[in-house]
Design a protein around this motif. Structure first.
Motif, PDB file in Angstrom:
ATOM      1  N   ILE A   3       8.973   8.995   7.278  1.00 16.74           N
ATOM      2  CA  ILE A   3       8.254   7.732   7.191  1.00 16.74           C
ATOM      3  C   ILE A   3       8.792   6.982   5.994  1.00 16.74           C
ATOM      4  O   ILE A   3       8.894   7.531   4.894  1.00 16.74           O
ATOM      5  CB  ILE A   3       6.731   7.955   7.040  1.00 16.74           C
ATOM      6  N   VAL A   5       8.174   3.378   3.929  1.00 17.90           N
ATOM      7  CA  VAL A   5       7.277   2.238   3.780  1.00 17.90           C
ATOM      8  C   VAL A   5       7.879   1.238   2.815  1.00 17.90           C
ATOM      9  O   VAL A   5       8.618   1.598   1.897  1.00 17.90           O
ATOM     10  CB  VAL A   5       5.878   2.677   3.274  1.00 17.90           C
ATOM     11  N   VAL A  22       0.064   6.260   0.210  1.00 16.26           N
ATOM     12  CA  VAL A  22       0.472   6.687   1.552  1.00 16.26           C
ATOM     13  C   VAL A  22       0.527   8.206   1.616  1.00 16.26           C
ATOM     14  O   VAL A  22       0.036   8.822   2.563  1.00 16.26           O
ATOM     15  CB  VAL A  22       1.827   6.060   1.946  1.00 16.26           C
ATOM     16  N   MET A  75      -0.366   4.884   9.636  1.00 16.85           N
ATOM     17  CA  MET A  75       0.682   3.999   9.125  1.00 16.85           C
ATOM     18  C   MET A  75       0.560   2.595   9.701  1.00 16.85           C
ATOM     19  O   MET A  75       0.819   1.609   9.016  1.00 16.85           O
ATOM     20  CB  MET A  75       2.067   4.589   9.398  1.00 16.85           C
ATOM     21  N   ARG A  87       3.918  -5.959   4.787  1.00 17.98           N
ATOM     22  CA  ARG A  87       4.351  -4.573   4.690  1.00 17.98           C
ATOM     23  C   ARG A  87       5.062  -4.172   5.966  1.00 17.98           C
ATOM     24  O   ARG A  87       4.859  -4.767   7.017  1.00 17.98           O
ATOM     25  CB  ARG A  87       3.143  -3.646   4.524  1.00 17.98           C
ATOM     26  N   VAL A  89       6.733  -0.406   8.024  1.00 17.13           N
ATOM     27  CA  VAL A  89       6.883   1.041   8.056  1.00 17.13           C
ATOM     28  C   VAL A  89       7.878   1.394   9.149  1.00 17.13           C
ATOM     29  O   VAL A  89       7.923   0.727  10.185  1.00 17.13           O
ATOM     30  CB  VAL A  89       5.526   1.756   8.272  1.00 17.13           C
TER      31      VAL A  89
END
Length: 122
Positions: A3, A5, A22, A75, A87, A89
């Protein structure tokens, strides 16, 4: 699962703050482990993305079939909580990649559903 971000215009301090949140959120879901990836480390099967300057994690999931779904939804919610500053992801499982950013919630829901189905099928 990896992941990554990011938040528009986030400096290193802000990104560290976001990454800590996170990581905590993912651990609260009951995943086995969440480790930060550092610049130069590329997970097996990745496309050699430079991870410098972004919050990137290797997430080890348990045996629960819902673990992927829970992590992906968490997420998606994280992306949506950045109302003032956009944002994004990127979630990678094997050769499947999901990118979420400024899509509508309906579009994000559809992308999440398709991604989770593809991961479970593969």
């Amino acid at each position: 699962m990896t992941i990554t971000v990011s938040e528009t215009d986030a400096d290193a301090e802000r990104l560290q703050y976001l990454s800590d949140g996170v990581r905590t959120e993912l651990l609260d879901l009951g995943v086995d482990d969440v480790r930060p990836l550092r610049a130069g480390e590329a997970p097996a099967g990745s496309r050699g993305v430079d991870l410098a300057g972004v919050g990137a994690f290797l997430v080890t999931l348990g045996t629960s079939a819902d673990a992927i779904n829970q992590a992906v939804i968490a997420m998606r919610n994280w992306v949506g909580s950045g109302r003032r500053t956009p944002r994004s992801v990127e979630i990678t499982v094997g050769d499947k990649v999901l990118r979420l950013s400024d899509a509508t919630l309906a579009q994000q829901d559809q992308l999440v559903d398709e991604f989770v189905r593809a991961v479970r099928a593969g």
